[in-house]
Every structure is written in structure tokens, then in C-alpha cells.
Design a protein around this motif. Structure first.
Motif, short mmCIF file in Angstrom:
data_model
loop_
_atom_site.label_atom_id
_atom_site.label_comp_id
_atom_site.label_asym_id
_atom_site.label_seq_id
_atom_site.Cartn_x
_atom_site.Cartn_y
_atom_site.Cartn_z
N GLU A 179 -49.85 -37.90 71.87
CA GLU A 179 -50.58 -37.02 72.44
C GLU A 179 -50.96 -36.99 73.94
N ILE A 180 -51.38 -38.17 74.55
CA ILE A 180 -51.62 -38.55 75.73
C ILE A 180 -50.36 -38.35 76.74
N MET A 181 -49.41 -38.94 76.16
CA MET A 181 -48.21 -38.70 76.99
C MET A 181 -47.75 -37.32 77.04
N THR A 182 -47.83 -36.84 75.95
CA THR A 182 -47.53 -35.39 76.10
C THR A 182 -48.40 -34.46 76.99
N ASN A 183 -49.49 -34.60 77.00
CA ASN A 183 -50.52 -33.98 78.00
C ASN A 183 -50.18 -34.24 79.45
N TYR A 184 -49.85 -35.64 79.67
CA TYR A 184 -49.46 -36.23 80.88
C TYR A 184 -48.17 -35.58 81.62
N TYR A 185 -47.38 -35.35 80.73
CA TYR A 185 -45.94 -34.86 81.38
C TYR A 185 -46.25 -33.28 81.39
N ILE A 186 -47.15 -32.80 80.69
CA ILE A 186 -47.40 -31.22 80.62
C ILE A 186 -48.20 -30.88 82.28
N GLU A 187 -48.99 -31.71 82.33
CA GLU A 187 -49.84 -31.72 83.65
C GLU A 187 -49.08 -31.95 84.77
N ALA A 188 -48.16 -33.08 84.64
CA ALA A 188 -47.22 -33.18 85.77
C ALA A 188 -46.12 -32.20 86.22
N LYS A 189 -45.84 -31.52 84.94
CA LYS A 189 -44.68 -30.40 85.00
C LYS A 189 -45.49 -28.93 85.63
N THR A 190 -46.78 -28.96 85.52
CA THR A 190 -47.49 -27.94 86.22
C THR A 190 -48.37 -28.21 87.12
N ALA A 191 -48.29 -29.42 87.93
CA ALA A 191 -48.91 -29.92 88.97
C ALA A 191 -49.06 -28.66 90.07
N ALA A 192 -47.74 -28.09 90.47
CA ALA A 192 -47.70 -26.96 91.47
C ALA A 192 -48.51 -25.98 91.10
N GLN A 193 -48.57 -25.44 89.95
CA GLN A 193 -49.50 -24.33 89.49
C GLN A 193 -50.96 -24.65 89.62
N ASN A 194 -51.46 -25.82 89.78
CA ASN A 194 -52.92 -26.10 89.68
C ASN A 194 -52.83 -26.90 91.24
N PRO A 249 -30.17 -33.63 88.89
CA PRO A 249 -29.59 -32.38 89.34
C PRO A 249 -29.34 -31.25 88.14
N ILE A 250 -29.46 -31.85 86.96
CA ILE A 250 -29.39 -31.03 85.75
C ILE A 250 -30.53 -31.03 84.84
N ASN A 251 -31.72 -31.72 85.44
CA ASN A 251 -32.86 -31.78 84.53
C ASN A 251 -32.41 -32.19 83.13
N GLY A 252 -31.63 -33.21 83.36
CA GLY A 252 -31.49 -34.19 81.87
C GLY A 252 -32.43 -35.05 81.50
N GLY A 253 -32.13 -35.64 80.43
CA GLY A 253 -33.14 -36.46 79.64
C GLY A 253 -33.78 -35.82 78.57
N PRO A 254 -34.62 -36.41 78.02
CA PRO A 254 -35.26 -36.05 76.61
C PRO A 254 -36.48 -35.00 76.92
N ILE A 255 -37.09 -34.77 78.07
CA ILE A 255 -38.09 -33.87 78.36
C ILE A 255 -37.52 -32.83 79.26
N GLY A 256 -36.38 -32.75 79.52
CA GLY A 256 -35.76 -31.75 80.46
C GLY A 256 -35.80 -31.96 81.98
N GLY A 257 -35.88 -33.41 81.99
CA GLY A 257 -36.00 -33.74 83.82
C GLY A 257 -37.52 -34.01 83.91
N LEU A 258 -37.61 -34.94 85.15
CA LEU A 258 -38.83 -35.06 85.64
C LEU A 258 -39.21 -34.06 86.51
N PRO A 259 -40.83 -33.65 86.80
CA PRO A 259 -41.23 -32.66 87.80
C PRO A 259 -40.85 -33.09 89.03
N LYS A 260 -40.28 -32.12 90.00
CA LYS A 260 -39.94 -32.38 91.33
C LYS A 260 -41.17 -33.18 92.09
N PRO A 261 -40.69 -34.13 92.77
CA PRO A 261 -41.57 -34.92 93.58
C PRO A 261 -42.07 -34.17 94.84
#
Length: 409
Positions: free
Chosen positions: A20-35, A102-114
Motif C-alpha cells: 500500500e505504501i509503495m503504491t501511494n508513493y508511486y501515485i504521488e510521484a506520478k502526479t507530482a506536477a499536478q500538485n 522512451p516507451i514508459n516500459g516496465g511494471p508500472i508503465g515507466g517512472l515519472p519524468k524527473p
């Protein structure tokens, strides 16, 4: 098919909370720009605490690489990197990360853009070129935190050199974030970082008990938080919960494997795509890998960190880490763990991807044999790229190794 009741009862309950913690962490990271928050990619051994002080979300490509390996997506991404022109001999974390971007590959559809990158070379030299590649691809700034190799103790000149970079790092963050560094908050983050590391060490040390309530394979999974969220209250709370569960398992006689007779020490990164197979194979011989040099690496800083002067103590804390010290010191650390966890044998993963971890292993094996006389096994593999793993060959070596262990018990 329903699993045996014995196996269900053996599971670590905190796993659910961890996910749960890791899921929330990646959601927060992927929505960082929105926040209106910034994301920084940082190497696993890099100084993360200043990022937390500046409210930057740290993201770890190496952690992503581990997920790629565990998801058995490594071969496809490594082959894509090789098609891009990167050599197969390069680190498979680097290859899978460069190919995934370049393809947002991997198990979580790529990492959030740095928004920027922070690279510390205390774990290896490959990260320098890896992060340069990614900085060019994303067209973002890169800060390099350079740590000299520690053959023995750090000289004053080396301390001054690294200390100056901490100030440069803070200035870099102020420029990227457009605000001043909060030194009062740095004190609090430093205390949380040290508290988290102490708790993680306490969790790992529960495996000193016979039988061990958790194995090195469990530690590989629960390591993620001390890497990704070190310096936060979340880590302190989670490892407090996990430590309590380990104590409860000891009190109730619940062990990592059903019939622990032999205790082993693991060296090097996990073979992520074969952790269950390796765990089951050793367990079939009543052997439990009770400790490892990899997850313990995130506690070694405790020898140097000072919660009363955290920023200054980062100099040695982030320089004298396990992969940045001499083979003699690494062997000393391994022998210390052999004694601490009272193990019967040493299993070394000769990792094709990680040369700093693997090149000195034959010397360490020789020193351990001389000092403690316990059997050792070297498994040739790779942490992510399955093409470098032969199940039949490894199984043969494990069976021969366990015969030696049993003959000495």
C-alpha cells in the motif's frame, strides 16, 4: 488451488501494508506536477535527505530496475537497450532504465519524468554515464555528488572535498526549487533518517534468533522503504510495525522456513527473477539465508551519522559505504556478519551486472575460508538479465554445496 495452511500462517502480515505504501508513493510521484511538486531521480546510495527537506519527491531508477527484474521484464528491456547501441556487459539496471524511458516500459508503465537528477558515485562508476544519458534524454539538470574511494579511513582532505559538495548540493537544490534550504527541517529529517535506519537494523537483527523469523529473501522485499522513503515518518512507523511482527513471530515460534537446520549468509544483490526459486531450493535442504550484505548496506551509515549534526556527518556516512571501501574492509564486514548471525556457510552471487560488488568476491572467499573455515558457494548470474542464469547449473552447485554444509554440521 488453495495453498497449504502451514504456508499461509508463515506469511509476513506487514507485506500488505508495504505494498500500500509503495503504491501511494508511486501515485504521488506520478502526479507530482499536478500538485506543484518536483521529482528528482537519485541513485540508491545518494544523499536523499536534502531532497526531502526541499519537498522534492525522490525516485530511484535502481528500485525500478529491481521491479523490472522481479516482474521478469528484464530480458526484453535489456535487449531493447542493446538495439539502442548499449553493450550487453553494462549494468542491467542501467540498460533496463535507459530502454524503459522512451516507451514508459516496465511494471508500472515507466517512472515519472524527473525535474532534475542527482547522481552519487559511491556505489559504482557506471551511474555517472547512466545519469548523463538520462539527463540528456529528459533535458534536465544533473548534479554529481563525487565520493572518493575509502581504502582505509577518510583523510581530512577527502572530508573537506565531500563537505564542500554538500554545500554545492544545497545551492543546486535552492536554484532548482526556487526557495531557501530549511536547516531546521534538515535536523528533523536527519533524525527520522537515523531512526529509520536503526529500526531497519533491528528488524534484520531479529534473524539472529534461531530459527530466524525472516530470511534474506524477506529482507530483499522489505528493503524498498529504507531506500525510497528514508528520512520520513512513514518509514519509522512501518519498520516499528514490522519489528513488532518479527518479535511476535519469535514469541509464537514462527520461522521463515519450517525446519531450519542450516543458516547461510548471502552476498551481493538478489537474483530478482529467481528469489522464490532460490528460497525454495535452499529451504528444501532445511537451509535458511538468514542475512545478507546487500540490505545491511542501508544500516552501515549508522557508524558515521550524528543526529546532532546530520549534514556534516553525511560526509562519511555517504562516502564510507560498503561498495566504496577496500576488499579487506568488506571481508571484515562479512566475517562480522558470519559471527553475528552464526551462519554455517556463505553464498556469493557473482553478479555480471555489478562489478564493484563482484570483483573482490574471490578474495573475500579466501579470507573467510582462512579466518572462519566455513564453506562458500559462488553462483554466477545477473540481478535482472535472465539470459545470464542457468537453473540446472546453479541447482547442481547448490546441491553439492549443501552436501558439504551437512557433512560439517
Amino acid at each position: 488451488m488453495a495453498e497449504p495452511q502451514e504456508k499461509k500462517d508463515n506469511r509476513i502480515k506487514s507485506v500488505k501494508r508495504m505494498k500500500e505504501i509503495m503504491t501511494n508513493y508511486y501515485i504521488e510521484a506520478k502526479t507530482a506536477a499536478q500538485n506543484n511538486k518536483k521529482v528528482a531521480w537519485i541513485t540508491s546510495g545518494g544523499p536523499v535527505e536534502p531532497l526531502l527537506v526541499m519537498d522534492v519527491i525522490p525516485v530511484y531508477p535502481e528500485n525500478h530496475g529491481a521491479m523490472v527484474g522481479a516482474s521478469k521484464m528484464g530480458v526484453g528491456l535489456c535487449e531493447k537497450a542493446e538495439e539502442m547501441g548499449y553493450c550487453r556487459d553494462l549494468c542491467s539496471y542501467a540498460r533496463s532504465d535507459i530502454a524503459a524511458a522512451p516507451i514508459n516500459g516496465g511494471p508500472i508503465g515507466g517512472l515519472p519524468k524527473p525535474d532534475f537528477l542527482v547522481c552519487c558515485n559511491n556505489i559504482c562508476g557506471t551511474v555517472l554515464k547512466w545519469y548523463e544519458v538520462q539527463a540528456r534524454y529528459f533535458n534536465v539538470p544533473l548534479f554529481i555528488f563525487d565520493t572518493p574511494f575509502c581504502h582505509s579511513e577518510m583523510t581530512q582532505e577527502a572530508k573537506d572535498y565531500v563537505g564542500a559538495q554538500i554545500l554545492e548540493y544545497i545551492a543546486f537544490l535552492e536554484e532548482q526549487c526556487g526557495k531557501k534550504f530549511d536547516y531546521d527541517k534538515a535536523i528533523e529529517v536527519g533524525k527520522l533518517s537515523i531512526a529509520g535506519q536503526r529500526l531497519w537494523q533491528a528488524v534484520l537483527d531479529t534473524a539472529m534468533h534461531k530459527p530466524a523469523p525472516m530470511s534474506a529473501f524477506d529482507a530483499f522485499f522489505h528493503l524498498a522503504l529504507i531506500v525510497t522513503l528514508r528520512g520520513t515518518q512513514i518509514v519509522v512507523d512501518y519498520y516499528t510495525e514490522l519489528l513488532n511482527e518479527m518479535k511476535e513471530r519469535i514469541a509464537n515460534g514462527i520461522s521463515a522456513i519450517p525446519n531450519e537446520q542450516y543458516r547461510l549468509l548471502w552476498d551481493n544483490l538478489p537474483v530478482w527473477y529467481k528469489t522464490k526459486w532460490l528460497s525454495d531450493t535452499f529451504a528444501a535442504h532445511n537451509a535458511c539465508l538468514v542475512a545478507d550484505t546487500y540490505t545491511t548496506a542501508w544500516c552501515r551509515q549508522l557508524d558515521y551519522l550524528d543526529e546532532n549534526d546530520f549534514l556534516k556527518s553525511m560526509v562519511e556516512g555517504y562516502t564510507a559505504i560498503y561498495l566504496n571501501i577496500s576488499v579487506d574492509q568488506m571481508a571484515k564486514a562479512v566475517i562480522g556478519m558470519i559471527d553475528k548471525y552464526d551462519v554455517d556457510g556463505l553464498v556469493m552471487h557473482s553478479n555480471r551486472s555489478c562489478k564493484p560488488y563482484s570483483l573482490g568476491q574471490y578474495d573475500i572467499q579466501r579470507i573467510v575460508q582462512k579466518e572462519r573455515g566455513i564453506p562458500s558457494l559462488i553462483i554466477e548470474a545477473d540481478m535482472v538479465d535472465e539470459r545470464n542464469f542457468s537453473e540446472a547449473q546453479v541447482l547442481t552447485r547448490i546441491e553439492a554445496f549443501m552436501e558439504i554444509i551437512k557433512s560439517k554440521k
